[in-house]
Design a protein around this motif. Structure first.
Motif, short mmCIF file in Angstrom:
data_model
loop_
_atom_site.label_atom_id
_atom_site.label_comp_id
_atom_site.label_asym_id
_atom_site.label_seq_id
_atom_site.Cartn_x
_atom_site.Cartn_y
_atom_site.Cartn_z
N CYS A 132 0.88 -1.13 -0.10
CA CYS A 132 0.02 -0.03 0.11
C CYS A 132 0.92 1.26 0.01
O CYS A 132 2.06 1.14 0.34
CB CYS A 132 -0.74 -0.01 1.21
SG CYS A 132 0.00 0.35 2.63
N VAL A 133 0.15 2.34 -0.35
CA VAL A 133 0.80 3.75 -0.03
C VAL A 133 0.18 4.06 1.30
O VAL A 133 -0.99 3.85 1.53
CB VAL A 133 0.21 4.80 -1.17
CG1 VAL A 133 0.72 6.05 -0.76
CG2 VAL A 133 0.97 4.33 -2.52
N LEU A 134 1.01 4.47 2.22
CA LEU A 134 0.45 4.98 3.40
C LEU A 134 0.20 6.52 3.35
O LEU A 134 1.16 7.20 2.85
CB LEU A 134 1.75 4.77 4.56
CG LEU A 134 1.26 5.27 6.12
CD1 LEU A 134 0.17 4.27 6.51
CD2 LEU A 134 2.50 5.10 7.07
N LEU A 135 -1.18 6.74 3.58
CA LEU A 135 -1.74 8.12 3.74
C LEU A 135 -1.86 8.60 5.03
O LEU A 135 -2.91 8.30 5.71
CB LEU A 135 -2.96 8.12 2.69
CG LEU A 135 -3.60 9.50 2.52
CD1 LEU A 135 -2.71 10.55 1.80
CD2 LEU A 135 -4.84 9.26 1.75
N ALA A 136 -1.00 9.39 5.47
CA ALA A 136 -0.80 9.73 6.72
C ALA A 136 -1.46 11.27 7.02
O ALA A 136 -0.92 12.12 6.50
CB ALA A 136 0.68 9.69 7.47
#
Length: 208
Positions: A132-136
């Motif tokens: 995944c891409v981590l969307l923080a």
């Protein structure tokens, strides 16, 4: 029901949702707009190995409340994947399962920016970043310098792809909602009306 198979960029919003509240919904909407997501899948946890289970409602009830909260939004969906899975819930397993289910899509795992500082303690962090891409989401006014430094460290160590997004401060929490129920106080406007009615009707979080 939304056709998730047509979504190219899928947000994943995990949590105990004990109960789901307005802040969760706003964060999902914010992430969609900031990252250009096609939709968000809400994923109530099953047995989280990182949470105190004393005040935890059964997964079926938390799932029901989540479904009530999002039922009017075509760009929101709810999954029972973790609730139905036996044993402890591990994020990397969920992401691997979703990658198999939606191979045509890119997954964006939505979390608070504070997770950057403890995600290496999660089970199999390398596999999380691989899937995944981590969307923080960083609260408005948070020191971005420390977050950017940690983002760079994780990128170098794991090949992680991490996006930071600013998110307004919201003093809403499931813990406070449960506390208000114990004290007999209103939770109106803190949760969607359908969720509030479900909680009241079933006497959830009273007298704990």
């Amino acid at each position: 029901m939304p056709d998730i198979a047509t979504w190219k960029k899928i947000g994943i919003m995990g949590g105990t949702f004990n109960p789901i509240h307005t802040g969760h919904l706003l964060l999902a909407q914010w992430a969609m707009e900031e990252a250009g997501l096609d939709g968000v899948i809400f994923m109530p946890t099953g047995n989280s190995y990182m949470k105190d289970k004393e005040e935890m409602l059964p997964g079926s009830e938390r799932l029901a409340m989540t479904q009530l909260a999002i039922q009017d939004r075509e760009c929101f969906s709810c999954s029972d994947l973790e609730v139905k899975r036996g044993g402890n819930t591990y994020t990397y397993e969920t992401l691997e399962a979703l990658r198999s289910m939606y191979p045509q899509s890119r997954l964006y795992f939505i979390a608070g920016a504070d997770c950057l500082f403890n995600i290496e303690k999660w089970y199999c962090p390398q596999k999380i970043f691989e899937n995944c891409v981590l969307l923080a989401a960083s609260r408005s006014g948070a020191p971005m310098e420390a977050l950017e430094k940690k983002r760079c460290e994780l990128t170098e160590a794991y090949g992680a792809e991490i996006l930071l997004m600013a998110f307004p401060n919201m003093e809403i929490s499931s813990t406070d909602i449960r506390r208000r129920r114990r004290l007999g106080r209103s939770i109106r406007y803190l949760v969607p009306d359908r969720v509030r009615e479900y909680i009241v009707r079933n006497h959830f979080y009273e007298g704990l």
